[in-house]
Scaffold this motif. Structure first.
Motif, PDB file in Angstrom:
ATOM      1  N   GLN A  91     -20.401   2.861  -6.330  1.00 34.98           N
ATOM      2  CA  GLN A  91     -19.900   1.493  -6.436  1.00 34.98           C
ATOM      3  C   GLN A  91     -20.769   0.657  -7.366  1.00 34.98           C
ATOM      4  OE1 GLN A  91     -19.652   0.105  -2.392  1.00 34.98           O
ATOM      5  NE2 GLN A  91     -17.689   1.095  -2.005  1.00 34.98           N
ATOM      6  N   THR A 118     -13.118   4.275  -4.974  1.00 30.44           N
ATOM      7  CA  THR A 118     -13.983   3.097  -4.975  1.00 30.44           C
ATOM      8  C   THR A 118     -14.362   2.647  -3.561  1.00 30.44           C
ATOM      9  OG1 THR A 118     -11.960   1.791  -5.204  1.00 30.44           O
ATOM     10  CG2 THR A 118     -13.243   2.172  -7.195  1.00 30.44           C
ATOM     11  N   LYS A 124     -12.213  -2.082  -7.079  1.00 24.88           N
ATOM     12  CA  LYS A 124     -11.046  -1.367  -7.582  1.00 24.88           C
ATOM     13  C   LYS A 124     -10.171  -2.266  -8.448  1.00 24.88           C
ATOM     14  CE  LYS A 124      -7.119   1.475  -6.256  1.00 24.88           C
ATOM     15  NZ  LYS A 124      -6.351   2.103  -5.147  1.00 24.88           N
TER      16      LYS A 124
END
Length: 228
Positions: A91, A118, A124
């Motif tokens: 991330q 994600t 995302k």
């Protein structure tokens, strides 16, 4: 039975969503309650539900496999979360990479590049849907929440539906920090319920506005046949 089924799904996001929504709904009902008797009823039902849940979970934990799975899932950080190549490191890396792709990279590409999805709706939206898509999604989410909260405590026939939808929608916003909620089709149904209540409130407000009085006629009096 539904709570027991949710528990046996061993979904930490599902557990958290249930707890947050149950607490928020109870608090909202206590605030919006019209009478002390109704507040007492809400509290009594909440206590009864809590006791029933504790009993059901106690029975389920007597099964060894269930207890072992609970201990495993109760750990805050799982093996796939931490470490190089884990969810959190991907991330962070994806956040920096997103600054290099203002047009995004397209849906599902994050998982192909980094090995895992994600698991964060904000990242995302930024990485897959472009900067503009991210801004549009954030605007939609917070506008929906703000417009719904503005009218949530007004005494209307649709108030119970609106409160339930708002509570669950807010819970989905929190869950979106650890999972990709944009593929959950029921999320958009919840949004539609909220905007439907907003539209009902707007129609109700228009109906409360008195119609303008037509201007009086100051000319020569005429008989009915003239207007006919």
């Amino acid at each position: 039975m539904l709570v027991l089924a949710l528990f046996l799904s061993f979904s930490r996001a599902g557990w958290g969503l249930f707890v947050v929504c149950a607490l928020l709904l109870t608090m909202t009902l206590l605030i919006a309650s019209p009478t002390p008797a109704f507040r007492l009823r809400v509290l009594a039902l909440s206590v009864a539900a809590f006791v029933a849940i504790v009993i059901a979970l106690g029975i389920a934990l007597q099964i060894d496999t269930v207890r072992e799975m609970l201990v495993e899932r109760a750990r805050l950080v799982q093996d796939y979360d931490a470490g190089q190549g884990g969810r959190f490191s991907n991330q962070v890396l994806g956040l920096f990479k997103a600054t290099e792709h203002p047009l995004g990279i397209g849906p599902l590409e994050f998982g192909r590049r980094f090995g895992t999805d994600t698991h964060n709706i904000w990242l995302k939206a930024l990485f897959d849907y472009s900067w503009l898509g991210f801004a549009a999604y954030v605007t939609l989410v917070f506008w929906t929440l703000g417009a719904g909260l503005r009218i949530a405590l007004r005494d209307r026939p649709w108030q119970p539906v609106l409160i339930c939808a708002l509570v669950v929608f807010f819970g989905h916003m929190l869950v979106g920090n650890v999972i990709d909620t944009d593929r959950w089709r029921h999320l958009y149904l919840i949004m539609g319920i909220i905007w439907g209540c907003i539209a009902l409130e707007a129609r109700h407000q228009r109906a409360q506005v008195p119609s303008p009085t037509p201007p009086a006629h100051h000319g020569t009096p005429r008989d009915a046949s003239t207007y006919a």
